[in-house]
Design an enzyme around this catalytic site. Structure first.
Site, PDB file in Angstrom:
ATOM      1  N   HIS A  86      -3.797   3.818  -2.027  1.00 37.66           N
ATOM      2  CA  HIS A  86      -3.707   2.510  -2.691  1.00 37.66           C
ATOM      3  C   HIS A  86      -3.495   1.447  -1.621  1.00 37.66           C
ATOM      4  O   HIS A  86      -2.619   1.586  -0.769  1.00 37.66           O
ATOM      5  CB  HIS A  86      -2.556   2.489  -3.697  1.00 37.66           C
ATOM      6  CG  HIS A  86      -2.223   1.097  -4.154  1.00 37.66           C
ATOM      7  ND1 HIS A  86      -3.161   0.283  -4.753  1.00 37.66           N
ATOM      8  CD2 HIS A  86      -1.087   0.368  -4.063  1.00 37.66           C
ATOM      9  CE1 HIS A  86      -2.596  -0.883  -5.021  1.00 37.66           C
ATOM     10  NE2 HIS A  86      -1.350  -0.864  -4.607  1.00 37.66           N
ATOM     11  N   HIS A 113      -4.423  -3.076  -0.526  1.00 41.07           N
ATOM     12  CA  HIS A 113      -4.789  -4.418  -0.990  1.00 41.07           C
ATOM     13  C   HIS A 113      -5.818  -5.024  -0.016  1.00 41.07           C
ATOM     14  O   HIS A 113      -5.529  -6.039   0.619  1.00 41.07           O
ATOM     15  CB  HIS A 113      -3.551  -5.329  -1.045  1.00 41.07           C
ATOM     16  CG  HIS A 113      -2.439  -4.827  -1.909  1.00 41.07           C
ATOM     17  ND1 HIS A 113      -1.163  -5.365  -1.868  1.00 41.07           N
ATOM     18  CD2 HIS A 113      -2.400  -3.854  -2.861  1.00 41.07           C
ATOM     19  CE1 HIS A 113      -0.383  -4.739  -2.737  1.00 41.07           C
ATOM     20  NE2 HIS A 113      -1.105  -3.800  -3.346  1.00 41.07           N
ATOM     21  N   SER A 152       7.559   2.464  -5.372  1.00 36.28           N
ATOM     22  CA  SER A 152       7.646   2.302  -6.834  1.00 36.28           C
ATOM     23  C   SER A 152       6.255   2.429  -7.467  1.00 36.28           C
ATOM     24  O   SER A 152       6.133   2.563  -8.679  1.00 36.28           O
ATOM     25  CB  SER A 152       8.249   0.947  -7.170  1.00 36.28           C
ATOM     26  OG  SER A 152       7.458  -0.076  -6.602  1.00 36.28           O
ATOM     27  N   GLU A 153       5.201   2.388  -6.631  1.00 34.78           N
ATOM     28  CA  GLU A 153       3.836   2.520  -7.164  1.00 34.78           C
ATOM     29  C   GLU A 153       3.368   3.983  -7.201  1.00 34.78           C
ATOM     30  O   GLU A 153       2.208   4.255  -7.490  1.00 34.78           O
ATOM     31  CB  GLU A 153       2.866   1.668  -6.338  1.00 34.78           C
ATOM     32  CG  GLU A 153       3.046   0.187  -6.606  1.00 34.78           C
ATOM     33  CD  GLU A 153       2.097  -0.700  -5.813  1.00 34.78           C
ATOM     34  OE1 GLU A 153       1.870  -0.408  -4.626  1.00 34.78           O
ATOM     35  OE2 GLU A 153       1.607  -1.671  -6.371  1.00 34.78           O
ATOM     36  N   HIS A 187      -4.328  -7.289  -8.505  1.00 33.49           N
ATOM     37  CA  HIS A 187      -3.449  -6.441  -7.704  1.00 33.49           C
ATOM     38  C   HIS A 187      -4.135  -5.914  -6.436  1.00 33.49           C
ATOM     39  O   HIS A 187      -3.879  -6.411  -5.354  1.00 33.49           O
ATOM     40  CB  HIS A 187      -2.936  -5.295  -8.598  1.00 33.49           C
ATOM     41  CG  HIS A 187      -1.970  -4.392  -7.937  1.00 33.49           C
ATOM     42  ND1 HIS A 187      -1.188  -3.493  -8.624  1.00 33.49           N
ATOM     43  CD2 HIS A 187      -1.652  -4.212  -6.635  1.00 33.49           C
ATOM     44  CE1 HIS A 187      -0.434  -2.818  -7.772  1.00 33.49           C
ATOM     45  NE2 HIS A 187      -0.707  -3.240  -6.558  1.00 33.49           N
ATOM     46  N   THR A 200       9.031   3.622   0.408  1.00 38.02           N
ATOM     47  CA  THR A 200       9.030   2.214   0.049  1.00 38.02           C
ATOM     48  C   THR A 200       9.553   1.385   1.232  1.00 38.02           C
ATOM     49  O   THR A 200      10.342   1.895   2.043  1.00 38.02           O
ATOM     50  CB  THR A 200       9.900   1.992  -1.226  1.00 38.02           C
ATOM     51  OG1 THR A 200       9.730   0.647  -1.644  1.00 38.02           O
ATOM     52  CG2 THR A 200      11.383   2.260  -0.992  1.00 38.02           C
ATOM     53  N   GLY A 201       9.099   0.171   1.331  1.00 38.26           N
ATOM     54  CA  GLY A 201       9.668  -0.767   2.299  1.00 38.26           C
ATOM     55  C   GLY A 201       9.323  -0.513   3.757  1.00 38.26           C
ATOM     56  O   GLY A 201      10.058  -0.944   4.649  1.00 38.26           O
ATOM     57  N   GLY A 250       0.806  -1.219   0.000  1.00 39.69           N
ATOM     58  CA  GLY A 250       0.000   0.000   0.000  1.00 39.69           C
ATOM     59  C   GLY A 250       0.834   1.262   0.000  1.00 39.69           C
ATOM     60  O   GLY A 250       2.020   1.245   0.348  1.00 39.69           O
ATOM     61  N   ASN A 251       0.226   2.343  -0.426  1.00 38.63           N
ATOM     62  CA  ASN A 251       0.901   3.647  -0.391  1.00 38.63           C
ATOM     63  C   ASN A 251      -0.127   4.765  -0.397  1.00 38.63           C
ATOM     64  O   ASN A 251      -1.252   4.597  -0.854  1.00 38.63           O
ATOM     65  CB  ASN A 251       1.911   3.801  -1.550  1.00 38.63           C
ATOM     66  CG  ASN A 251       1.554   2.945  -2.729  1.00 38.63           C
ATOM     67  OD1 ASN A 251       0.694   3.312  -3.507  1.00 38.63           O
ATOM     68  ND2 ASN A 251       2.175   1.770  -2.838  1.00 38.63           N
TER      69      ASN A 251
HETATM   70 ZN    ZN Z   1      -0.084  -2.482  -4.694  1.00 38.89          ZN
END
Ligand code: ZN
Length: 269
Positions: free
Chosen positions: A97, A99, A77-78, A160, A47-48, A31-32
């Site tokens: 974003h 999941h 990266s998204e 996704h 990230t991470g 997620g982001n």
């Molecule tokens: Zn994703």
């Protein structure tokens, strides 16, 4: 246009990160999140890092080209799909974003949420199409979503997860909650084998309320959106759009057709 102040943005991104984590909408570092600080400056998550343990100094400032302007970490990266939403929609101030498990199940199965079952979902969420698959971190997802982000309020990303956006980060987050709840209820109804949709008349009443509230976005299949808008169709039913069908749906369809044919033959004898 009123943009986020950096302190408020930082605080709310960390809060919503914890909500996503607590709700089980993200696993591990998935997620982001992002918010807009000015026309072309975005604050986003690194990230991470688990979204449940974000600290203010982990967030990164980037421009709409994705170049880091300030921050000690690297953005996700998204990020590209967030930037595409901001580029296409000047009114959007935040993107989420995640999941969420049931919504992601629908995204993998390629099943859009396009049935009118609950008033809240009809008004606030509308139809949620499945956007064709793209490899994460490439331009495939940004290019795929560009087609949808003007007409919908939330998207299922094929194989996704899910994407929502809004006038602030809580609006975008609440849409993610509504999306997951609608997917969960739809899934339960499929298990019960009884998907009872609202009648066209009832949906029309809700769409009138939606219009009065100034909420835009595609509505469940085959229902008029109200004055000034054309008849709405789900993405899967738009001309030229591919439509997927599962094996069990195909089998059910075959059984129904067989029953109808047998019934006709018996009647004619
Ligand atoms: Zn994703």
């Amino acid at each position: 246009m009123k943009y986020y102040a950096v302190n408020k943005a930082t605080e709310e991104v960390c809060q919503v990160g914890r909500l996503l984590f607590d709700k089980g909408f993200v696993a591990a570092n998935d997620g982001n999140l992002s918010v807009r600080l000015s026309e072309d400056v975005i604050l986003t998550t690194p990230t991470g890092v688990s979204k449940g343990f974000l600290e203010p100094d982990m967030l990164v400032k980037v421009n709409l080209q994705g170049e880091v302007l300030e921050g000690k970490t690297e953005p996700s990266s998204e990020l590209k799909m967030h930037l595409r939403v901001y580029s296409e929609r000047q009114d959007v101030q935040a993107v989420v974003h995640a999941h969420p498990p049931i919504a992601t199940t629908y995204a993998i199965a390629g099943i859009p949420l396009d049935q009118a079952m609950m008033p809240e979902a009809v008004i606030t969420l509308g139809t949620v199409p499945v956007v064709e698959y793209g490899t994460p971190s490439t331009e495939e997802i940004p290019n795929a979503i560009a087609h949808y982000i003007h007409s919908y309020r939330a998207l299922l990303l094929e194989n996704h997860g899910a994407l929502t956006w809004g006038k602030d980060i809580f609006s975008a987050y609440y849409l993610m909650e509504t999306l997951e709840f609608a997917a969960q209820v739809n899934f339960n109804l499929k298990l019960l084998g009884r998907e009872r949709e609202l009648s066209k008349g009832r949906v029309q009443e809700l769409l009138t309320i939606k219009e009065k509230m100034g909420i835009k976005g595609e509505s469940p299949a085959g229902i008029s959106c109200g004055s000034g808008e054309s008849v709405c169709k789900s993405a899967a039913k738009q001309t030229g759009m591919p439509m997927s069908i599962t094996r069990s749906e195909l089998e059910t369809l075959a059984e129904l057709i067989t029953e109808k044919v047998l019934f006709k033959i018996r009647k004619e004898k």
